[in-house]
Design a protein around this motif. Structure first.
Motif, PDB file in Angstrom:
ATOM      1  N   THR A   1     100.836 -43.014  38.279  1.00 29.55           N
ATOM      2  CA  THR A   1     101.825 -43.339  37.180  1.00 29.55           C
ATOM      3  C   THR A   1     103.099 -42.835  37.531  1.00 29.55           C
ATOM      4  OG1 THR A   1     101.205 -41.476  36.022  1.00 29.55           O
ATOM      5  CG2 THR A   1     100.213 -43.622  35.388  1.00 29.55           C
ATOM      6  N   PHE A   2     104.127 -43.576  36.913  1.00 32.08           N
ATOM      7  CA  PHE A   2     105.652 -42.906  37.388  1.00 32.08           C
ATOM      8  C   PHE A   2     106.339 -42.869  35.976  1.00 32.08           C
ATOM      9  CE2 PHE A   2     109.964 -44.075  38.061  1.00 32.08           C
ATOM     10  CZ  PHE A   2     110.399 -43.094  38.754  1.00 32.08           C
ATOM     11  N   ALA A   3     107.274 -41.834  35.624  1.00 31.03           N
ATOM     12  CA  ALA A   3     108.218 -41.926  34.590  1.00 31.03           C
ATOM     13  C   ALA A   3     109.285 -41.018  35.104  1.00 31.03           C
ATOM     14  CB  ALA A   3     107.288 -41.427  33.464  1.00 31.03           C
ATOM     15  N   LEU A   4     110.687 -41.201  34.344  1.00 33.06           N
ATOM     16  CA  LEU A   4     111.719 -40.377  34.622  1.00 33.06           C
ATOM     17  C   LEU A   4     112.251 -40.667  33.148  1.00 33.06           C
ATOM     18  CD1 LEU A   4     114.606 -42.810  35.851  1.00 33.06           C
ATOM     19  CD2 LEU A   4     112.627 -43.692  34.878  1.00 33.06           C
ATOM     20  N   GLU A   5     113.329 -39.219  33.236  1.00 37.98           N
ATOM     21  CA  GLU A   5     113.792 -38.989  32.006  1.00 37.98           C
ATOM     22  C   GLU A   5     115.106 -38.401  32.493  1.00 37.98           C
ATOM     23  OE1 GLU A   5     111.511 -37.351  28.562  1.00 37.98           O
ATOM     24  OE2 GLU A   5     112.384 -35.438  29.406  1.00 37.98           O
ATOM     25  N   PRO A   6     116.566 -38.753  31.553  1.00 40.80           N
ATOM     26  CA  PRO A   6     117.700 -38.302  31.836  1.00 40.80           C
ATOM     27  C   PRO A   6     117.817 -36.662  31.514  1.00 40.80           C
ATOM     28  CG  PRO A   6     117.573 -39.655  29.958  1.00 40.80           C
ATOM     29  CD  PRO A   6     116.061 -39.671  30.259  1.00 40.80           C
ATOM     30  N   ILE A   7     118.696 -36.319  32.566  1.00 41.41           N
ATOM     31  CA  ILE A   7     119.026 -34.756  32.520  1.00 41.41           C
ATOM     32  C   ILE A   7     120.569 -34.762  32.806  1.00 41.41           C
ATOM     33  CG2 ILE A   7     116.846 -33.824  33.080  1.00 41.41           C
ATOM     34  CD1 ILE A   7     117.978 -33.459  35.947  1.00 41.41           C
ATOM     35  N   ASP A   8     121.185 -33.600  32.706  1.00 43.29           N
ATOM     36  CA  ASP A   8     122.617 -33.280  32.820  1.00 43.29           C
ATOM     37  C   ASP A   8     122.799 -34.032  34.319  1.00 43.29           C
ATOM     38  OD1 ASP A   8     122.885 -32.281  30.471  1.00 43.29           O
ATOM     39  OD2 ASP A   8     123.200 -30.186  31.107  1.00 43.29           O
ATOM     40  N   ALA A   9     123.588 -34.904  34.475  1.00 41.62           N
ATOM     41  CA  ALA A   9     124.169 -35.696  35.700  1.00 41.62           C
ATOM     42  C   ALA A   9     123.141 -36.318  36.473  1.00 41.62           C
ATOM     43  CB  ALA A   9     124.919 -34.469  36.501  1.00 41.62           C
ATOM     44  N   GLY A  10     122.046 -36.850  35.578  1.00 38.05           N
ATOM     45  CA  GLY A  10     120.969 -37.482  36.688  1.00 38.05           C
ATOM     46  C   GLY A  10     119.742 -37.682  35.942  1.00 38.05           C
ATOM     47  N   TYR A  11     118.728 -37.448  36.708  1.00 36.83           N
ATOM     48  CA  TYR A  11     117.388 -37.798  35.932  1.00 36.83           C
ATOM     49  C   TYR A  11     116.284 -36.899  36.709  1.00 36.83           C
ATOM     50  CZ  TYR A  11     119.174 -42.173  34.298  1.00 36.83           C
ATOM     51  OH  TYR A  11     119.987 -43.133  33.630  1.00 36.83           O
ATOM     52  N   GLN A  12     115.437 -36.468  35.938  1.00 35.11           N
ATOM     53  CA  GLN A  12     114.034 -35.945  36.708  1.00 35.11           C
ATOM     54  C   GLN A  12     113.199 -36.865  36.761  1.00 35.11           C
ATOM     55  OE1 GLN A  12     112.644 -32.603  34.635  1.00 35.11           O
ATOM     56  NE2 GLN A  12     112.692 -33.479  32.488  1.00 35.11           N
ATOM     57  N   PHE A  13     112.128 -36.966  37.250  1.00 29.17           N
ATOM     58  CA  PHE A  13     111.046 -38.032  37.759  1.00 29.17           C
ATOM     59  C   PHE A  13     109.880 -37.280  38.204  1.00 29.17           C
ATOM     60  CE2 PHE A  13     113.803 -38.049  41.298  1.00 29.17           C
ATOM     61  CZ  PHE A  13     112.965 -38.269  42.566  1.00 29.17           C
ATOM     62  N   GLU A  14     108.683 -38.037  37.981  1.00 24.32           N
ATOM     63  CA  GLU A  14     107.423 -37.600  38.738  1.00 24.32           C
ATOM     64  C   GLU A  14     106.575 -38.749  38.948  1.00 24.32           C
ATOM     65  OE1 GLU A  14     106.598 -32.869  36.968  1.00 24.32           O
ATOM     66  OE2 GLU A  14     105.479 -34.618  36.268  1.00 24.32           O
ATOM     67  N   MET A  15     105.842 -38.591  39.985  1.00 26.51           N
ATOM     68  CA  MET A  15     104.595 -39.558  40.196  1.00 26.51           C
ATOM     69  C   MET A  15     103.250 -38.702  39.909  1.00 26.51           C
ATOM     70  SD  MET A  15     103.194 -41.444  43.604  1.00 26.51           S
ATOM     71  CE  MET A  15     104.839 -42.359  44.059  1.00 26.51           C
ATOM     72  N   ARG A  16     102.237 -39.160  38.807  1.00 26.23           N
ATOM     73  CA  ARG A  16     101.209 -38.430  38.608  1.00 26.23           C
ATOM     74  C   ARG A  16     100.074 -39.342  38.902  1.00 26.23           C
ATOM     75  NH1 ARG A  16     102.839 -35.904  32.617  1.00 26.23           N
ATOM     76  NH2 ARG A  16     105.063 -34.657  33.422  1.00 26.23           N
ATOM     77  N   ASP A  17      99.031 -38.645  38.687  1.00 21.01           N
ATOM     78  CA  ASP A  17      97.613 -39.436  38.921  1.00 21.01           C
ATOM     79  C   ASP A  17      97.350 -40.472  37.638  1.00 21.01           C
ATOM     80  OD1 ASP A  17      96.628 -38.019  36.445  1.00 21.01           O
ATOM     81  OD2 ASP A  17      95.737 -36.639  37.438  1.00 21.01           O
ATOM     82  N   ILE A  18      96.415 -41.161  37.596  1.00 19.88           N
ATOM     83  CA  ILE A  18      96.365 -42.459  36.685  1.00 19.88           C
ATOM     84  C   ILE A  18      96.328 -41.815  35.285  1.00 19.88           C
ATOM     85  CG2 ILE A  18      94.166 -42.649  36.969  1.00 19.88           C
ATOM     86  CD1 ILE A  18      96.618 -45.582  36.458  1.00 19.88           C
ATOM     87  N   LYS A  19      95.883 -40.741  35.158  1.00 25.42           N
ATOM     88  CA  LYS A  19      95.700 -40.150  33.716  1.00 25.42           C
ATOM     89  C   LYS A  19      97.004 -39.445  33.262  1.00 25.42           C
ATOM     90  CE  LYS A  19      90.634 -39.713  34.032  1.00 25.42           C
ATOM     91  NZ  LYS A  19      89.546 -38.509  33.756  1.00 25.42           N
ATOM     92  N   GLY A  20      98.099 -39.414  34.220  1.00 26.43           N
ATOM     93  CA  GLY A  20      99.025 -38.621  33.719  1.00 26.43           C
ATOM     94  C   GLY A  20      99.044 -37.285  33.611  1.00 26.43           C
ATOM     95  N   ARG A  21      98.058 -36.757  34.281  1.00 25.52           N
ATOM     96  CA  ARG A  21      97.801 -35.080  34.024  1.00 25.52           C
ATOM     97  C   ARG A  21      98.649 -34.279  35.100  1.00 25.52           C
ATOM     98  NH1 ARG A  21      91.486 -35.526  32.395  1.00 25.52           N
ATOM     99  NH2 ARG A  21      91.585 -36.429  30.428  1.00 25.52           N
ATOM    100  N   ARG A  22      98.343 -34.554  36.511  1.00 30.10           N
ATOM    101  CA  ARG A  22      98.740 -33.933  37.483  1.00 30.10           C
ATOM    102  C   ARG A  22      99.701 -34.767  38.362  1.00 30.10           C
ATOM    103  NH1 ARG A  22      97.218 -29.031  35.895  1.00 30.10           N
ATOM    104  NH2 ARG A  22      94.780 -28.742  35.575  1.00 30.10           N
ATOM    105  N   PRO A  23     100.808 -33.851  38.826  1.00 25.87           N
ATOM    106  CA  PRO A  23     101.820 -34.417  39.717  1.00 25.87           C
ATOM    107  C   PRO A  23     101.771 -34.542  40.910  1.00 25.87           C
ATOM    108  CG  PRO A  23     102.335 -32.220  38.982  1.00 25.87           C
ATOM    109  CD  PRO A  23     101.201 -32.327  38.146  1.00 25.87           C
ATOM    110  N   HIS A  24     101.822 -35.878  41.597  1.00 24.12           N
ATOM    111  CA  HIS A  24     101.759 -35.897  43.100  1.00 24.12           C
ATOM    112  C   HIS A  24     102.999 -35.560  43.687  1.00 24.12           C
ATOM    113  CE1 HIS A  24      97.590 -37.223  43.348  1.00 24.12           C
ATOM    114  NE2 HIS A  24      98.140 -38.304  42.332  1.00 24.12           N
ATOM    115  N   LEU A  25     103.931 -35.752  42.936  1.00 26.27           N
ATOM    116  CA  LEU A  25     105.397 -35.394  43.188  1.00 26.27           C
ATOM    117  C   LEU A  25     106.167 -35.285  42.081  1.00 26.27           C
ATOM    118  CD1 LEU A  25     107.476 -38.088  45.815  1.00 26.27           C
ATOM    119  CD2 LEU A  25     108.369 -37.499  43.279  1.00 26.27           C
ATOM    120  N   THR A  26     107.240 -34.422  42.238  1.00 27.79           N
ATOM    121  CA  THR A  26     108.148 -33.908  41.266  1.00 27.79           C
ATOM    122  C   THR A  26     109.350 -34.141  41.879  1.00 27.79           C
ATOM    123  OG1 THR A  26     108.602 -32.603  39.464  1.00 27.79           O
ATOM    124  CG2 THR A  26     107.828 -31.746  41.507  1.00 27.79           C
ATOM    125  N   GLY A  27     110.426 -34.491  41.119  1.00 31.11           N
ATOM    126  CA  GLY A  27     111.693 -34.689  41.639  1.00 31.11           C
ATOM    127  C   GLY A  27     113.040 -34.931  40.937  1.00 31.11           C
TER     128      GLY A  27
END
Length: 287
Positions: free
Chosen positions: A256-282
Motif C-alpha cells: 500500500t502507498f499513501a502520502l500527505e502534505p507537509i511544509d514545502a512538500g510531502y511525506q509518503f510511505e510504502m507499507r505492507d498490504i495491511k498498512g501496518r509496517r513500512p517498507h519505505l518511508t520518505g
C-alpha cells in the motif's frame, strides 16, 4: 589514501559484473574505507534505456524529460566500477541499501550530454557491520543538475546484531491508500532496465546465499515507483527526495502507498498490504 579513476566511457555492465561475480575478494578487513572517486564525462543518454526504465517503474515518460530517479542508473554504474577497486576487499553483491537521498536541481533533457562523478564520502562501523555513503553528482556544462547520497550496509559475521523492534509507520492518514501488486519477476525486469544485478533481487536460490528465503525488491525501484506516483505533485523543477528503506520487501507481494502534505512538500510511505509496517518511508521537499 585517495584514489581517483577517470573513465573515457561508461563502463560495460557485463564486464563489471563479470569482475564482481568471478573476482575473488577476501572479505572486509575491519578497516574504514579509503577515499575513491570515479568519474566519466560527456555521456549521451539513450532513449530506449530511459523508456525501459520508465516502463518498469511506471513513470509517464514524455520522451524528453528524464524521470527524477533515472540518473541513479548511470551513477550506479560508477558505483559498481568503484567496487572493483583493489582497496575494496569485499564484494558488492549482497550488500543492503539502507537510505537514498536525491537532490533534483533542475529537469534534464534526454538530448543533453552529462558528466557524472561518484565517490566514497564516508564509512563507519556499526553493530550490524560496515556502513558507508556513496555520493554522486551529475553536471551539464559545469552546472550541477543532480546529486545523490546512497547509504549501504555490508554485513559481516563478526559484527554484533542487536534485536531491533519492527519499524512503525509515520502519522499519515491510511484510510484509503493505493494498492500495488508486485510480481515475482519484478526484480529481474528492474535489473535489466537499471543494470543493478545484485543477486538478492534475482532468484530465490541466489538470495538464499545471503540469508533471504525469497527475492527482495530493489530499494531504488520502490523509491522510483513512489516518485512516479507523486509526479503530478512534483511540478517544481527543483526538489529533494529522501527515503529510508525499512523492512525487506519480498516478491511477490501486495503493498500500500499513501502520502500527505507537509511544509514545502510531502511525506509518503510504502507499507505492507495491511498498512501496518513500512517498507519505505520518505519525504519530498521543494527547494
Amino acid at each position: 589514501m585517495q584514489h581517483i579513476v577517470h573513465l573515457n566511457e561508461m563502463p560495460s555492465l557485463f564486464s563489471l559484473y563479470r569482475k564482481i561475480m568471478f573476482g575473488r575478494k577476501p572479505g572486509w578487513n575491519g578497516e574504514l574505507l579509503e577515499s575513491i572517486e570515479v568519474n566519466c564525462c560527456d555521456i549521451a543518454i539513450k532513449a530506449d534505456a530511459v523508456e525501459r526504465y520508465a516502463k518498469v517503474c511506471e513513470y509517464q515518460f514524455d520522451g524528453e524529460t528524464l524521470p527524477a530517479t533515472f540518473l541513479h542508473v548511470l551513477v550506479f554504474r560508477l558505483q559498481a566500477e568503484l567496487f572493483t577497486h583493489k582497496s575494496i576487499t569485499f564484494p558488492l553483491l549482497g550488500m543492503i541499501h539502507l537510505k537514498n537521498n536525491i537532490r533534483h536541481l533542475r529537469n534534464v533533457s534526454i538530448d543533453e550530454r552529462v558528466d557524472i562523478g561518484c565517490h566514497m564520502s564516508d564509512s563507519r562501523i556499526t553493530e550490524l557491520g560496515l556502513e558507508f555513503d556513496l555520493t554522486g553528482q551529475v553536471t551539464v556544462k559545469d552546472e550541477v543538475v543532480w546529486q545523490s547520497v546512497s547509504t549501504y550496509l555490508y554485513r559481516c559475521p563478526q559484527s554484533r546484531s542487536s534485536r531491533v523492534r519492527p519499524p512503525k509507520g509515520a502519522a499519515i492518514n491510511w484510510e484509503q491508500p493505493l494498492q500495488w501488486h508486485l510480481d515475482d519477476d519484478l526484480g529481474r525486469r528492474y535489473a535489466m532496465a537499471s543494470g543493478d544485478y545484485n543477486l538478492i533481487h534475482l532468484h530465490p536460490i541466489l538470495s538464499k546465499r545471503f540469508g533471504f528465503d525469497r527475492v527482495l525488491v530493489h530499494g531504488m525501484w520502490s523509491k522510483a515507483r513512489c516518485i512516479a506516483q507523486m509526479m503530478p505533485h512534483a511540478t517544481m523543477p527543483a526538489f529533494e527526495i529522501d527515503v529510508a528503506f525499512k523492512l525487506p520487501l519480498f516478491m511477490p507481494a501486495d503493498v500500500t502507498f499513501a502520502l500527505e502534505p507537509i511544509d514545502a512538500g510531502y511525506q509518503f510511505e510504502m507499507r505492507d498490504i495491511k498498512g501496518r509496517r513500512p517498507h519505505l518511508t520518505g519525504q519530498l521537499t521543494y527547494l
